[in-house]
Design an enzyme around this catalytic site. Structure first.
Site, PDB file in Angstrom:
ATOM      1  N   LYS A 199      32.903 -32.063  -0.373  1.00 50.98           N
ATOM      2  CA  LYS A 199      32.117 -32.493  -1.538  1.00 50.98           C
ATOM      3  C   LYS A 199      32.763 -31.978  -2.812  1.00 50.98           C
ATOM      4  O   LYS A 199      33.506 -30.987  -2.812  1.00 50.98           O
ATOM      5  CB  LYS A 199      30.663 -32.018  -1.451  1.00 50.98           C
ATOM      6  N   ALA A 218      37.510 -22.941  -1.512  1.00 56.24           N
ATOM      7  CA  ALA A 218      38.064 -23.817  -2.543  1.00 56.24           C
ATOM      8  C   ALA A 218      37.004 -24.527  -3.390  1.00 56.24           C
ATOM      9  O   ALA A 218      37.337 -25.305  -4.270  1.00 56.24           O
ATOM     10  CB  ALA A 218      38.962 -24.864  -1.891  1.00 56.24           C
ATOM     11  N   SER A 260      30.451 -25.378   4.987  1.00 58.84           N
ATOM     12  CA  SER A 260      29.093 -25.928   5.055  1.00 58.84           C
ATOM     13  C   SER A 260      29.095 -27.286   5.740  1.00 58.84           C
ATOM     14  O   SER A 260      28.221 -27.597   6.564  1.00 58.84           O
ATOM     15  CB  SER A 260      28.511 -26.064   3.646  1.00 58.84           C
ATOM     16  N   ASP A 296      24.595 -25.090   0.690  1.00 59.21           N
ATOM     17  CA  ASP A 296      25.227 -26.413   0.588  1.00 59.21           C
ATOM     18  C   ASP A 296      25.039 -27.258   1.847  1.00 59.21           C
ATOM     19  O   ASP A 296      25.260 -28.469   1.816  1.00 59.21           O
ATOM     20  CB  ASP A 296      26.737 -26.279   0.336  1.00 59.21           C
TER      21      ASP A 296
END
Length: 284
Positions: free
Chosen positions: A12, A99, A105, A138
Site C-alpha cells: 500500500k 519501507a 501487515s 495497517d
C-alpha cells in the site's frame, strides 16, 4: 489435506497522512488515505503434520522467527482450528521491508485469509479483521483493499471511489526506518491540518487535477531529517514528470504519480541507475 494455497500480498501507499494525538494504547490517532498497489509478495501455504509452522523466505534479511507477522497470524488463527495446525509457509519477497509499504501487515492479512480457506474455518470477514488488528493497525485495510479513508489507529475504514489504474513509480533508498522512532519524534501542530474533506471529495469525483496539489504526509519532516535524500528523490521525480510525489507512511519509500507512462519509464531508468529498489506499478 495436502493442497497448497497461493496468495497475492499487495503493498500500500498513503495518498495522504496526518498524525493527531497519542492514544492511551501507545498508538497515535491518524487520518490517512490508504491505496493498494500491484507491487506484491507471494505467500504459499501448505498443511504439514507436526503442529508447527515452518517458515521460509527467499529474502535472507527477513526474520522468519516468532517476530514475523506470518507466525503471529498463524499463532492467532490456530486457536480456531481443532485439527493439526502444522503449516509450511513460504514468502516470495518483493515488497521492501521497513519501507512504509506495509509488506508485513499485508503478509499477515494474506496468511489469515489463507488459513481460513485451508482449514475451512468459515470465519466472517469481520472476525478476520478483528484477528488481524491484534497484529498491526495497517492489517485491517488489506481485507478491504482498493482505496480507503482510515481514521483512529488507521483501522477504522471507509471505502472511497476507486483510484485504480494510475501509474506509480516507487523508489526506496535501501535504508530502513523505524516507524516507532518517526512517530516518537513527530511534533503535532493542531493548527496545521491536511484538508481531508477536500481530498476525499476530489477522489470521489475522479478529479485528479484537483487532487494532486492537496496530498501531504506530515511524517515527511521527521524522516527527511534522518534521510535527506528523500527530498532529492521527490524533486527529481517532479523534474522527470511526476504530477505528485509523496513519502509512503513513515518512509523511507517515495512514490510518484505519472499521467504519462513514457515519462514514468524514463524516470524508472534514471532512478534504477542510482537505487536497487525501484518499481513501476499501478494502483489497484
Amino acid at each position: 489435506m495436502n493442497k497448497e494455497i497461493i496468495l497475492d500480498s499487495y503493498a500500500k501507499i498513503n495518498l495522504s497522512l496526518d498524525v493527531l494525538d497519542k492514544r492511551d494504547d501507545g498508538y497515535h490517532d491518524i487520518i490517512t488515505i490508504f491505496q493498494e498497489i500491484d507491487l506484491r509478495d507471494g505467500i504459499y501455504i501448505k498443511q504439514k503434520p507436526g503442529g508447527e509452522l515452518i517458515l521460509t523466505c527467499d529474502y535472507k534479511l527477513l526474520p522468519i522467527d516468532e517476530d514475523n507477522t506470518l507466525y503471529r497470524a498463524w499463532d492467532l488463527m490456530k486457536e480456531y482450528y481443532e485439527g493439526d495446525p502444522g503449516i509450511r509457509a513460504h514468502i516470495e519477497k518483493n515488497i521492501p521491508i521497513a519501507a512504509g509499504l506495509a509488506g508485513g501487515s499485508s503478509n499477515a492479512a494474506a496468511m489469515i485469509k489463507g488459513l481460513n480457506q485451508l482449514w475451512e474455518l468459515n470465519l466472517s470477514e469481520e472476525k478476520l479483521v478483528e484477528i488481524g488488528s491484534k497484529i498491526g493497525a495497517d492489517v485491517p485495510f488489506f481485507f478491504m483493499g482498493g482505496t480507503a479513508l482510515g481514521v483512529g489507529k488507521g483501522d477504522e475504514l471507509s471505502g472511497l471511489e476507486s483510484f485504480s489504474g494510475r501509474n506509480i513509480l516507487i523508489v526506496n533508498t535501501g535504508y530502513g526506518v523505524s516507524t516507532k522512532y518517526v512517530y516518537k519524534n513527530y511534533s503535532h501542530d493542531p493548527k496545521s491540518r491536511i484538508d481531508f474533506d477536500n481530498i476525499v471529495k476530489t477522489i470521489n469525483n475522479g478529479d485528479d487535477e484537483g487532487f494532486y496539489p492537496l496530498i501531504s504526509n506530515k511524517l515527511e519532516d521527521v524522516t527527511i531529517k534522518i534521510q535527506p535524500e528523500i527530498s532529492e528523490i521527490k524533486e527529481n521525480m517532479k523534474r522527470l514528470g511526476a504530477r505528485a510525489t509523496l513519502m509512503c507512511g513513515s518512509g523511507p519509500t517515495v512514490f510518484g504519480i505519472y499521467d504519462d507512462y513514457n515519462k514514468l519509464q524514463n524516470a524508472f531508468f534514471y532512478f534504477k541507475d542510482k537505487y536497487d529498489l525501484v518499481f513501476s506499478c499501478e494502483t489497484r
